[in-house]
Design an enzyme around this catalytic site. Structure first.
Site, mmCIF file in Angstrom:
data_model
loop_
_atom_site.group_PDB
_atom_site.id
_atom_site.type_symbol
_atom_site.label_atom_id
_atom_site.label_comp_id
_atom_site.label_asym_id
_atom_site.label_seq_id
_atom_site.Cartn_x
_atom_site.Cartn_y
_atom_site.Cartn_z
ATOM 1 N N SER A 49 -65.381 17.538 44.018
ATOM 2 C CA SER A 49 -65.552 18.764 44.804
ATOM 3 C C SER A 49 -64.833 19.935 44.135
ATOM 4 C CB SER A 49 -65.015 18.566 46.232
ATOM 5 O OG SER A 49 -63.711 18.027 46.228
ATOM 6 N N LYS A 117 -62.680 6.426 42.345
ATOM 7 C CA LYS A 117 -63.674 6.357 43.419
ATOM 8 C C LYS A 117 -65.041 6.658 42.835
ATOM 9 C CE LYS A 117 -64.407 9.854 46.457
ATOM 10 N NZ LYS A 117 -65.843 10.118 46.225
ATOM 11 N N GLU A 186 -68.047 8.818 54.698
ATOM 12 C CA GLU A 186 -68.128 10.276 54.916
ATOM 13 C C GLU A 186 -69.268 10.587 55.877
ATOM 14 O OE1 GLU A 186 -68.200 12.691 51.369
ATOM 15 O OE2 GLU A 186 -68.729 14.512 52.504
HETATM 16 O O1 KIV Z 1 -65.207 15.170 45.662
HETATM 17 C C1 KIV Z 1 -64.686 15.007 46.761
HETATM 18 O O2 KIV Z 1 -63.779 15.723 47.193
HETATM 19 C C2 KIV Z 1 -65.190 13.908 47.551
HETATM 20 C C3 KIV Z 1 -64.991 14.034 49.016
HETATM 21 C C4 KIV Z 1 -66.086 14.861 49.584
HETATM 22 C C5 KIV Z 1 -64.915 12.721 49.640
HETATM 23 O O3 KIV Z 1 -65.767 13.001 47.044
#
Ligand code: KIV
Length: 285
Positions: A49, A117, A186
Site C-alpha cells: 500500500s 505476507k 481483509e
Molecule cells: O499493503 C498493505 O498495506 C496491505 C493491507 C491492505 C493489508 O496488504
C-alpha cells in the site's frame, strides 16, 4: 528509546493462547516505525500500500521489490524489536515457487524481516509451502486482496454470500495446512471471521475490517491519522487528525514567512563581532 524484548512468532502465539489481541499496523518509514515501537505495537506490515500512501500511485501494482526493500530497511532501523512483515509486491511471487523464495529471501536477508505476507487463496498454497520449506515464515491474505482488485470488481466486502464465505473458509484451511503462520482476513464479515478463527489450530487469524473475533487487528497507519487525502475506508478508525494538524502548520508557515514573523532570532545563527569585523577587513583588502 524504550528497549523491549524482541517480538517473535512465539510471543504472538503466546498472546493468542492467552486471549490477548495482537496489535498490527502498516508503516513505511523510520520515524513512524520509531513511534510505533515506542507505543508497543506488536507487528508492523510494510505493505505494498506504500504505492498509494507514500509514492502516490493509484494502486499497488507498480510497486517493485526494490521499493519494498528500501522502505522495509528504514522501518527496521526505527523498530528493531517489532515483529516485522514484508509484503510481497505484485509479480514478486505469482510466477513460480523459485521467484517467491528468492524475493521472500530478500526481505529476510536485506531488511531483517520476521515474516513475509502474500495475497491469494488455495492457489497460493504451493507458494506458502515452498517459502516455509526455505525456512521463512509466511502469512496469507484472504478476502479483499488489493493486487486482484480488478478481478474482484473493486474494493468491496468479500464473503457476504454463503458460497463465497465457504470458499474463504476452505482457502484459510488450505493455507494453514500449507504452513502459513498467520492469515490476514481483509473485509470479511465478522461471523465468517469468527468461524475461521475457531477452526484454525496452528495459525493466527488477523483482521482488517473483519471484526473482533480474530487473534489480532490490523489498521493502515495513514487511515488512522488522516494522512491519505484521497479517501478514508469505512472500517478505519481515525485516532487523531495528523493530516489536519500538518496542513494547518504548513499554511501558518507560508503566512509567517510572508509576514516575516518567521524566522525569529532563535531560528538562526550569529557570528561573533570580532570575527565579523575581521571578515569585513578581509573583504576590504
Ligand atoms: O499493503 C498493505 O498495506 C496491505 C493491507 C491492505 C493489508 O496488504
Amino acid at each position: 528509546m524504550n528497549e523491549r524484548k524482541k517480538v517473535t512468532i512465539r510471543t504472538l502465539y503466546d498472546k493468542a493462547a492467552k486471549g490477548e489481541p495482537i496489535s498490527w499496523l502498516t508503516c513505511y518509514d523510520y520515524p513512524t516505525a520509531y513511534f510505533q515501537e515506542e507505543a508497543g505495537v506488536d507487528m508492523i506490515l510494510v505493505g505494498d500500500s506504500l504505492g498509494m500512501t507514500m509514492l502516490g500511485y493509484d494502486g499497488t501494482l507498480p510497486v517493485t521489490m526494490n521499493d519494498m526493500i528500501r522502505h522495509t530497511q528504514a522501518v527496521r532501523r526505527g523498530a528493531p524489536n517489532v515483529f516485522l512483515v514484508g509484503d510481497m509486491p505484485y509479480m514478486s511471487y505469482q510466477p513460480s515457487n523459485e521467484t517467491a523464495i528468492r524475493n521472500a529471501g530478500r526481505f529476510m536477508a536485506e531488511a531483517n524481516c520476521d515474516a513475509i505476507k502474500l495475497e491469494g487463496g488455495g492457489e497460493m498454497a504451493d507458494r506458502i509451502h515452498a517459502i516455509k520449506q526455505a525456512g521463512i515464515p509466511a502469512i496469507g491474505h484472504l478476502g479483499l486482496t488489493p493486487q486482484s482488485v480488478a478481478a474482484l470488481g473493486g474494493f468491496r466486502v468479500q464473503g457476504r454470500g454463503a458460497l463465497q464465505a465457504k470458499q474463504i473458509m476452505d482457502d484459510a484451511k488450505t493455507l494453514e495446512e500449507a504452513g502459513a503462520v498467520a492469515i490476514l482476513l481483509e473485509m470479511v464479515p465478522d461471523r465468517v471471521t469468527k468461524m475461521i478463527t475457531e477452526r484454525t489450530d496452528n495459525c493466527l487469524i488477523l483482521s482488517l475490517g473483519s471484526g473482533p473475533e480474530a487473534h489480532g487487528q490490523l489498521l493502515i497507519y495513514h487511515d488512522m491519522f488522516g494522512l491519505y487525502p484521497k479517501f478514508k475506508p469505512r472500517m478505519a478508525k481515525v485516532f487523531g487528525n495528523a493530516g489536519e494538524v500538518i496542513l494547518n502548520g504548513l499554511k501558518q508557515y507560508v503566512t509567517e514567512v510572508g509576514s516575516k514573523e518567521f524566522p525569529q532570532p532563535e531560528n538562526w545563527f550569529t557570528i561573533k563581532d570580532e570575527e565579523y569585523n575581521e571578515l569585513k577587513g578581509l573583504l576590504e583588502d
